[in-house]
Write a protein that holds these residues in place. Structure first.
Motif, PDB file in Angstrom:
ATOM      1  N   ARG A  32       0.825  -1.205   0.000  1.00 21.33           N
ATOM      2  CA  ARG A  32       0.000   0.000   0.000  1.00 21.33           C
ATOM      3  C   ARG A  32       0.859   1.255   0.000  1.00 21.33           C
ATOM      4  N   SER A  33       0.294   2.289  -0.555  1.00 22.90           N
ATOM      5  CA  SER A  33       0.938   3.584  -0.474  1.00 22.90           C
ATOM      6  C   SER A  33       1.176   3.917   0.995  1.00 22.90           C
ATOM      7  N   ASN A  34       2.366   4.401   1.301  1.00 24.23           N
ATOM      8  CA  ASN A  34       2.682   4.826   2.666  1.00 24.23           C
ATOM      9  C   ASN A  34       3.085   3.690   3.612  1.00 24.23           C
ATOM     10  N   VAL A  35       3.103   2.461   3.133  1.00 29.20           N
ATOM     11  CA  VAL A  35       3.453   1.352   4.033  1.00 29.20           C
ATOM     12  C   VAL A  35       4.965   1.340   4.339  1.00 29.20           C
ATOM     13  N   GLY A  36       5.736   2.003   3.460  1.00 25.80           N
ATOM     14  CA  GLY A  36       7.166   2.121   3.735  1.00 25.80           C
ATOM     15  C   GLY A  36       8.077   1.394   2.753  1.00 25.80           C
ATOM     16  N   LYS A  37       7.624   1.195   1.509  1.00 17.33           N
ATOM     17  CA  LYS A  37       8.462   0.505   0.518  1.00 17.33           C
ATOM     18  C   LYS A  37       9.803   1.219   0.327  1.00 17.33           C
ATOM     19  N   SER A  38       9.713   2.534   0.093  1.00 18.13           N
ATOM     20  CA  SER A  38      10.950   3.291  -0.146  1.00 18.13           C
ATOM     21  C   SER A  38      11.816   3.303   1.113  1.00 18.13           C
ATOM     22  N   SER A  39      11.182   3.378   2.264  1.00 18.60           N
ATOM     23  CA  SER A  39      11.930   3.394   3.534  1.00 18.60           C
ATOM     24  C   SER A  39      12.633   2.068   3.780  1.00 18.60           C
ATOM     25  N   VAL A  40      11.972   0.968   3.432  1.00 17.96           N
ATOM     26  CA  VAL A  40      12.599  -0.353   3.606  1.00 17.96           C
ATOM     27  C   VAL A  40      13.809  -0.477   2.679  1.00 17.96           C
ATOM     28  N   VAL A  53      11.439   8.962  -0.089  1.00 17.29           N
ATOM     29  CA  VAL A  53      10.384   8.722   0.899  1.00 17.29           C
ATOM     30  C   VAL A  53       9.393   9.862   0.772  1.00 17.29           C
ATOM     31  N   GLY A  54       8.183   9.495   0.391  1.00 13.73           N
ATOM     32  CA  GLY A  54       7.232  10.498  -0.065  1.00 13.73           C
ATOM     33  C   GLY A  54       6.522  11.229   1.058  1.00 13.73           C
ATOM     34  N   SER A  55       6.420  12.537   0.918  1.00  8.17           N
ATOM     35  CA  SER A  55       5.522  13.297   1.774  1.00  8.17           C
ATOM     36  C   SER A  55       4.154  13.346   1.104  1.00  8.17           C
ATOM     37  N   LYS A  59       1.933   9.364  -4.955  1.00  8.24           N
ATOM     38  CA  LYS A  59       2.527  10.110  -6.065  1.00  8.24           C
ATOM     39  C   LYS A  59       3.559   9.287  -6.833  1.00  8.24           C
ATOM     40  N   THR A  60       3.961   8.170  -6.278  1.00 14.63           N
ATOM     41  CA  THR A  60       4.904   7.315  -7.003  1.00 14.63           C
ATOM     42  C   THR A  60       4.101   6.476  -7.984  1.00 14.63           C
ATOM     43  N   THR A  61       4.113   6.890  -9.255  1.00 12.22           N
ATOM     44  CA  THR A  61       3.233   6.226 -10.218  1.00 12.22           C
ATOM     45  C   THR A  61       4.026   5.376 -11.211  1.00 12.22           C
ATOM     46  N   ALA A 142       6.422  -7.318   7.442  1.00 14.87           N
ATOM     47  CA  ALA A 142       5.486  -6.588   8.299  1.00 14.87           C
ATOM     48  C   ALA A 142       6.217  -5.369   8.861  1.00 14.87           C
ATOM     49  N   ASN A 143       6.018  -4.234   8.188  1.00 15.24           N
ATOM     50  CA  ASN A 143       6.802  -3.025   8.508  1.00 15.24           C
ATOM     51  C   ASN A 143       6.118  -2.182   9.592  1.00 15.24           C
ATOM     52  N   LYS A 144       6.888  -1.249  10.133  1.00 16.73           N
ATOM     53  CA  LYS A 144       6.442  -0.339  11.206  1.00 16.73           C
ATOM     54  C   LYS A 144       6.273  -1.088  12.529  1.00 16.73           C
ATOM     55  N   LEU A 145       7.104  -2.102  12.694  1.00 18.74           N
ATOM     56  CA  LEU A 145       7.097  -2.896  13.928  1.00 18.74           C
ATOM     57  C   LEU A 145       7.306  -2.020  15.156  1.00 18.74           C
ATOM     58  N   ASP A 146       8.086  -0.940  14.989  1.00 19.48           N
ATOM     59  CA  ASP A 146       8.360  -0.041  16.124  1.00 19.48           C
ATOM     60  C   ASP A 146       7.105   0.588  16.692  1.00 19.48           C
ATOM     61  N   LYS A 147       6.013   0.552  15.919  1.00 21.13           N
ATOM     62  CA  LYS A 147       4.763   1.146  16.412  1.00 21.13           C
ATOM     63  C   LYS A 147       3.920   0.166  17.234  1.00 21.13           C
ATOM     64  N   LEU A 148       4.419  -1.057  17.402  1.00 21.56           N
ATOM     65  CA  LEU A 148       3.666  -2.062  18.157  1.00 21.56           C
ATOM     66  C   LEU A 148       4.221  -2.212  19.569  1.00 21.56           C
ATOM     67  N   SER A 176      11.305  -3.045  10.904  1.00 23.12           N
ATOM     68  CA  SER A 176      11.129  -1.616  11.150  1.00 23.12           C
ATOM     69  C   SER A 176      12.145  -0.848  10.309  1.00 23.12           C
ATOM     70  N   ALA A 177      11.641  -0.170   9.285  1.00 21.14           N
ATOM     71  CA  ALA A 177      12.535   0.661   8.475  1.00 21.14           C
ATOM     72  C   ALA A 177      13.085   1.796   9.331  1.00 21.14           C
ATOM     73  N   GLU A 178      12.312   2.166  10.320  1.00 25.83           N
ATOM     74  CA  GLU A 178      12.702   3.251  11.221  1.00 25.83           C
ATOM     75  C   GLU A 178      13.873   2.837  12.117  1.00 25.83           C
TER      76      GLU A 178
HETATM   77  P1  GTP Z   1       4.524   5.382  -1.692  1.00 22.41           P
HETATM   78  O1  GTP Z   1       5.815   5.607  -2.446  1.00 22.41           O
HETATM   79  O2  GTP Z   1       3.651   6.584  -1.642  1.00 22.41           O
HETATM   80  O3  GTP Z   1       3.794   4.176  -2.181  1.00 22.41           O
HETATM   81  O4  GTP Z   1       4.909   5.091  -0.122  1.00 22.41           O
HETATM   82  P2  GTP Z   1       6.002   4.081   0.449  1.00 22.41           P
HETATM   83  O5  GTP Z   1       5.399   2.750   0.645  1.00 22.41           O
HETATM   84  O6  GTP Z   1       7.256   4.143  -0.345  1.00 22.41           O
HETATM   85  O7  GTP Z   1       6.252   4.677   1.912  1.00 22.41           O
HETATM   86  P3  GTP Z   1       7.450   5.590   2.409  1.00 22.41           P
HETATM   87  O8  GTP Z   1       8.725   4.815   2.473  1.00 22.41           O
HETATM   88  O9  GTP Z   1       7.449   6.859   1.648  1.00 22.41           O
HETATM   89  O10 GTP Z   1       7.023   5.842   3.939  1.00 22.41           O
HETATM   90  C1  GTP Z   1       5.776   6.451   4.263  1.00 22.41           C
HETATM   91  C2  GTP Z   1       5.857   7.058   5.659  1.00 22.41           C
HETATM   92  O11 GTP Z   1       5.972   6.024   6.652  1.00 22.41           O
HETATM   93  C3  GTP Z   1       7.045   7.974   5.874  1.00 22.41           C
HETATM   94  O12 GTP Z   1       6.639   9.061   6.665  1.00 22.41           O
HETATM   95  C4  GTP Z   1       8.044   7.086   6.617  1.00 22.41           C
HETATM   96  O13 GTP Z   1       8.929   7.835   7.414  1.00 22.41           O
HETATM   97  C5  GTP Z   1       7.120   6.231   7.464  1.00 22.41           C
HETATM   98  N1  GTP Z   1       7.722   4.903   7.777  1.00 22.41           N
HETATM   99  C6  GTP Z   1       8.209   4.012   6.888  1.00 22.41           C
HETATM  100  N2  GTP Z   1       8.671   2.906   7.513  1.00 22.41           N
HETATM  101  C7  GTP Z   1       8.474   3.101   8.850  1.00 22.41           C
HETATM  102  C8  GTP Z   1       8.735   2.319  10.022  1.00 22.41           C
HETATM  103  O14 GTP Z   1       9.260   1.189   9.995  1.00 22.41           O
HETATM  104  N3  GTP Z   1       8.357   2.860  11.213  1.00 22.41           N
HETATM  105  C9  GTP Z   1       7.786   4.093  11.311  1.00 22.41           C
HETATM  106  N4  GTP Z   1       7.456   4.524  12.535  1.00 22.41           N
HETATM  107  N5  GTP Z   1       7.521   4.859  10.224  1.00 22.41           N
HETATM  108  C10 GTP Z   1       7.864   4.379   9.009  1.00 22.41           C
END
Ligand code: GTP
Ligand code: MG
Length: 199
Positions: A32-40, A53-55, A59-61, A142-148, A176-178
């Protein structure tokens, strides 16, 4: 040994003629958009701002290709499920992704990202089925583990496995990409499927 420091952006593909077909392994990230693909991807490469990493979610099409040390590609598929995109954009996304999944031989390993906090959505289940239908190996990240909270981790991972109806052979990797948790486990999967380790 593959040097993860040697990462270069190759291209953004908007149609299948743009997909690299040079035989190098391709590791594909979808979610999903915002799940953190680019961050991972950034975390795997040890970079802060490599894959954008998109604000502006949704928008990543394009399909973004990154080549690592001349040895393999990381492929960042455009995110889905963002409510604020038009029907026309959704249709375009669908055609591009469909073109991509038309030729699963391009995919060495799929990495399907989900949010560790939530039950996978209907869109996630659809994506999961596309991965299954390729017959290619894939893992769920399963990303964003730090939020659990600690106590939520196991039940949430189980709910992800159950909702996506994964069979035993499919790994669910808490990440956790974070914070960096799960990086070694995911790199281990990549190394196994690429057939070469990292330094
Ligand atoms: P699109 O390119 O729009 O599809 O989004 P994306 O899946 O590439 O997500 P992106 O990496 O841009 O991250 C979206 C938001 O989630 C950013 O604000 C990141 O900082 C945040 N984020 C990503 N991974 C993590 C994580 O593991 N933990 C936390 N707390 N935030 C994260
Ligand atoms: Mg992105």
């Amino acid at each position: 040994m593959i040097n993860l420091q040697m990462a270069e952006f190759v291209r953004s593909a908007a149609k299948k003629e743009d997909f690299p077909r040079d035989g190098l392994p391709q590791i594909v990230f979808s979610g999903r958009s915002n799940v953190g693909k680019s961050s991972v991807i950034n975390r795997l490469l040890g970079r802060k701002n490599f894959a954008r990493v998109g604000s502006a979610p949704g928008k990543t099409t394009h399909i973004n290709y990154f080549k690592i040390d001349g040895k393999f590609y990381l492929v960042d598929l455009p995110g889905y499920g963002y409510a604020k995109v038009s029907q026309a954009e959704k249709a375009r996304w669908g055609r591009l992704i469909q073109a991509w999944f038309d030729d699963p031989s391009l995919m060495t390993l799929g990495c399907m990202l989900v949010d560790a906090r939530h039950k996978p959505t209907a869109d996630d289940c659809t994506m999961g089925n596309w991965f299954k239908e390729t017959g290619r190996p894939f893992v769920v990240v399963a990303n964003k583990l730090d939020k659990l909270k600690k106590s939520e981790i196991e039940p949430n991972l189980q709910r992800i496995r159950d909702t996506l109806e994964l069979d035993e052979s499919v790994k669910v990797i808490p990440f956790s990409a974070e914070k960096g948790e799960g990086r070694d486990a995911l790199l281990g999967e990549l190394a196994e499927h690429i057939g070469e380790g990292f330094r």
